[in-house]
Design a protein around this motif. Structure first.
Motif, short mmCIF file in Angstrom:
data_model
loop_
_atom_site.label_atom_id
_atom_site.label_comp_id
_atom_site.label_asym_id
_atom_site.label_seq_id
_atom_site.Cartn_x
_atom_site.Cartn_y
_atom_site.Cartn_z
N GLY B 23 0.68 -1.34 0.03
CA GLY B 23 -0.19 0.04 0.14
C GLY B 23 0.98 1.35 0.00
N VAL B 24 2.05 1.39 0.93
CA VAL B 24 2.85 2.63 0.86
C VAL B 24 3.47 2.85 -0.52
CG1 VAL B 24 5.00 3.25 1.95
CG2 VAL B 24 3.08 2.22 3.44
N LEU B 25 3.62 1.51 -1.29
CA LEU B 25 4.42 1.81 -2.58
C LEU B 25 3.38 2.33 -3.57
CD1 LEU B 25 7.12 1.34 -4.18
CD2 LEU B 25 6.02 -1.00 -4.74
N GLN B 26 2.17 1.87 -3.66
CA GLN B 26 1.43 1.88 -4.74
C GLN B 26 0.16 3.03 -4.46
OE1 GLN B 26 -1.50 0.04 -6.35
NE2 GLN B 26 -2.66 -0.35 -4.45
N LEU B 27 -0.27 3.33 -3.35
CA LEU B 27 -1.40 4.36 -3.04
C LEU B 27 -0.62 5.73 -3.75
CD1 LEU B 27 -2.92 3.04 0.22
CD2 LEU B 27 -3.80 3.29 -2.00
N PRO B 28 -1.58 6.60 -4.15
CA PRO B 28 -1.31 7.72 -4.70
C PRO B 28 -0.77 8.98 -3.94
CG PRO B 28 -3.73 7.80 -4.41
CD PRO B 28 -3.27 6.30 -3.91
N ASP B 29 -1.13 9.13 -2.75
CA ASP B 29 -0.58 10.46 -2.01
C ASP B 29 -0.10 9.85 -0.63
OD1 ASP B 29 -2.78 10.60 -0.60
OD2 ASP B 29 -3.25 12.53 -1.31
N VAL B 30 0.61 11.01 0.04
CA VAL B 30 1.23 10.51 1.31
C VAL B 30 0.02 10.24 2.41
CG1 VAL B 30 1.31 13.23 1.83
CG2 VAL B 30 2.94 11.37 3.03
N PHE B 31 -1.04 10.83 2.45
CA PHE B 31 -2.29 10.74 3.32
C PHE B 31 -2.55 9.20 3.07
CE2 PHE B 31 -2.00 15.09 2.46
CZ PHE B 31 -1.55 15.63 3.63
N THR B 32 -2.79 8.78 1.92
CA THR B 32 -3.48 7.54 1.82
C THR B 32 -2.31 6.56 2.06
OG1 THR B 32 -2.88 7.78 -0.49
CG2 THR B 32 -5.39 7.81 0.15
N ARG B 33 -1.22 6.88 1.66
CA ARG B 33 0.03 5.89 2.01
C ARG B 33 -0.11 5.49 3.62
NH1 ARG B 33 3.73 8.95 -1.82
NH2 ARG B 33 2.85 8.10 -3.75
N MET B 34 -0.26 6.79 4.43
CA MET B 34 -0.22 6.59 5.86
C MET B 34 -1.10 5.70 6.17
SD MET B 34 0.75 9.78 7.91
CE MET B 34 -0.24 10.72 6.96
N GLN B 35 -2.55 5.75 5.59
CA GLN B 35 -3.61 4.89 5.98
C GLN B 35 -3.09 3.38 5.94
OE1 GLN B 35 -5.83 6.83 7.07
NE2 GLN B 35 -6.49 8.10 5.46
N ALA B 36 -2.41 3.18 4.89
CA ALA B 36 -1.89 1.67 4.56
C ALA B 36 -0.80 1.23 5.65
CB ALA B 36 -1.30 1.52 3.23
N SER B 37 0.11 2.30 5.99
CA SER B 37 1.12 1.77 7.02
C SER B 37 0.54 1.53 8.27
CB SER B 37 2.34 2.99 6.89
OG SER B 37 2.11 3.59 7.94
N THR B 38 -0.68 2.31 8.46
CA THR B 38 -1.12 2.10 9.90
C THR B 38 -1.36 0.72 10.17
OG1 THR B 38 -2.24 4.33 9.56
CG2 THR B 38 -2.81 3.20 11.87
N LYS B 39 -1.99 -0.22 9.02
CA LYS B 39 -2.25 -1.36 9.09
C LYS B 39 -1.06 -2.29 9.58
CE LYS B 39 -3.15 -3.17 5.16
NZ LYS B 39 -3.50 -2.70 4.03
N ALA B 40 0.17 -2.09 9.48
CA ALA B 40 1.26 -2.71 9.87
C ALA B 40 1.24 -2.60 11.43
CB ALA B 40 2.52 -2.53 9.30
N SER B 41 1.13 -1.42 11.80
CA SER B 41 1.48 -1.26 13.48
C SER B 41 0.23 -1.69 14.06
CB SER B 41 1.71 0.25 13.50
OG SER B 41 0.90 1.25 12.99
N THR B 42 -1.05 -1.91 13.33
CA THR B 42 -1.92 -2.41 14.35
C THR B 42 -2.27 -4.13 14.05
OG1 THR B 42 -3.77 -2.11 12.61
CG2 THR B 42 -3.32 -0.28 14.30
N LEU B 43 -2.87 -4.50 13.26
CA LEU B 43 -3.11 -5.99 12.95
C LEU B 43 -1.73 -6.71 12.88
CD1 LEU B 43 -6.34 -7.01 11.32
CD2 LEU B 43 -5.53 -7.48 13.63
N GLY B 44 -0.86 -5.94 12.11
CA GLY B 44 0.69 -6.53 11.72
C GLY B 44 1.18 -7.12 13.07
N ILE B 45 1.71 -5.84 13.68
CA ILE B 45 2.36 -6.21 15.03
C ILE B 45 1.55 -6.92 15.87
CG2 ILE B 45 3.02 -4.99 16.89
CD1 ILE B 45 5.35 -4.70 15.09
N GLY B 46 0.33 -6.73 15.98
CA GLY B 46 -0.44 -7.35 17.19
C GLY B 46 -0.61 -8.63 16.89
N CYS B 47 -0.74 -9.18 15.45
CA CYS B 47 -0.90 -10.50 15.50
C CYS B 47 0.60 -11.29 15.71
CB CYS B 47 -1.12 -11.04 13.82
SG CYS B 47 -2.97 -10.72 13.52
N LEU B 48 1.60 -10.49 15.16
CA LEU B 48 3.12 -11.03 15.57
C LEU B 48 3.31 -11.24 16.83
CD1 LEU B 48 5.11 -9.29 12.87
CD2 LEU B 48 4.44 -11.55 12.62
#
Lengths: 88, 121, 156
Positions: B23-48
């Motif tokens: 998402g951070v690679l392919q979304l169009p602007d910095v704000f939408t990219r940030m939304q995608a990176s939030t995913k890593a720090s919630t469910l991503g890190i949470g599950c790990l």
């Protein structure tokens, strides 16, 4: 089971870090790079957590805490910098 | 049994982390990219972390995993807010497909009230 | 008070790593003493049980929202043709204190698909960047009737 899955998980996280690295190099704006760097920090924490659990080496978890801490401070510092200097 | 659970949770977590990076690679602007990176720090890190706690299954391991989780949960919203605010103030362009920017509208309205006096953006 | 000190006793036993009767009793007595002293000092909120209930409700709602939002954003990332419709929406706030606004914006930020951009100078409007907007009214409604209402209830 987990001996089998751990390498797969580690490769997935490493690929994720590489992809984030592409965004870090590509930019285009400074905030984009800060977002990418923040993500790399979070992914590194995840990577270390998995290694710590798989090898049962608990001291590594302390390293993960430190990386999370430094990553957060760095992100906030960069954001202050962006706010002052404007986009460049 | 626990082994299988750990494997599943880790695969889900790593999957979300990978999606966040894509998402951070392919979304169009910095704000939408940030939304995608939030995913890593919630469910991503949470599950790990849940997987790691199950795998270690002792007090030292669980308490450390929980404290990393609490730390990420406390810092990640602050981090994403400061980047978003800084990016907006530094006038990083929004994606051209952005439907609405009510902050810009309100800022214009506020400047209008002061009758030509240019306030800092 | 009773419920809270039982919870504290369990936490004590968990941290000691030993669920024997002995450590549970010690944890219970210590927890009760701490709560008693805090209650006398006026640090504790008056209706502790009710607060705990609201906090649990908010927590459950939050976990549910996180799961939904993660799946939604995952779909956006995976679909090659762009289906997103981002927007910056002004959300008028009913909550006023620092604590409430802090908690609300932390919840909004941690949910994938929404980020707070700014708080207006009079602290009555929160500007939120969202990944999907049908109409601005709908986005405002979702935030006000989702997180804000529950945050307000917790602090009320």
């Amino acid at each position: 089971m987990s001996e089998f899955v751990t390498p797969i998980v580690l490769v997935m996280l490493a690929v994720a870090i590489l992809i984030a690295l592409v965004r870090l190099l590509a930019g285009p704006s400074l905030p984009d790079r800060v977002v990418a760097m923040d993500l790399i920090g979070v992914l590194t924490v995840g990577l270390i957590v998995v290694i710590a659990a798989a090898t049962e080496y608990r001291a590594l978890l302390d390293a993960a805490i430190v990386i999370a801490l430094v990553g957060f401070v760095a992100t906030v510092a960069y954001a202050r910098f962006v706010e002052r200097e404007g986009e460049s | 049994m626990i082994d299988v659970l750990v494997a599943v949770v880790w695969l889900v977590g790593a999957g979300f982390a990978l999606l966040a990076a894509i998402g951070v690679l392919q979304l169009p602007d910095v704000f939408t990219r940030m939304q995608a990176s939030t995913k890593a720090s919630t469910l991503g890190i949470g599950c790990l972390l849940v997987g790691a706690a199950l795998q270690l299954a002792d007090v030292a391991g669980v308490v450390r995993a929980a404290s990393i989780g609490a730390f990420v949960l406390l810092t990640s919203p602050v981090a994403s807010h400061v980047i978003a605010r800084a990016a907006y103030i530094a006038e990083v362009p929004l994606w051209k497909g952005t439907k609405l920017d009510e902050r810009r509208r309100d800022a214009r309205r506020d400047r209008g009230e002061f009758d030509g006096v240019e306030s800092t953006p | 008070m009773l419920l809270a000190s039982i919870l504290l006793a369990l936490a004590w036993a968990a941290l000691q790593g030993d669920f024997s009767l002995e450590s549970l009793v010690v944890g219970y007595v210590l927890g009760y003493l701490v709560l008693f002293v805090l209650g006398r000092g006026g640090v504790l909120p008056a209706r502790l049980t009710q607060k705990l209930w609201h906090a649990t409700a908010l927590g459950a709602f939050f976990v549910w929202e996180i799961l939904l939002a993660n799946i939604r954003v995952a779909r956006d990332v995976l679909t090659p043709s762009r289906t997103i419709s981002p927007a910056v929406v002004a959300v008028p706030l009913d909550i006023t204190t620092d604590g409430e606004i802090l908690l609300l914006s932390a919840l909004i930020n941690i949910t994938p698909g929404s980020v707070t951009i700014d708080l207006s100078d009079d602290r009555r409007t929160l500007y939120v960047h969202v990944m999907h907007m049908e109409t601005p009214e709908q986005t405002r409604h979702e935030i006000k009737h989702g997180f804000e209402r529950r945050v307000h209830r917790l602090f009320a």
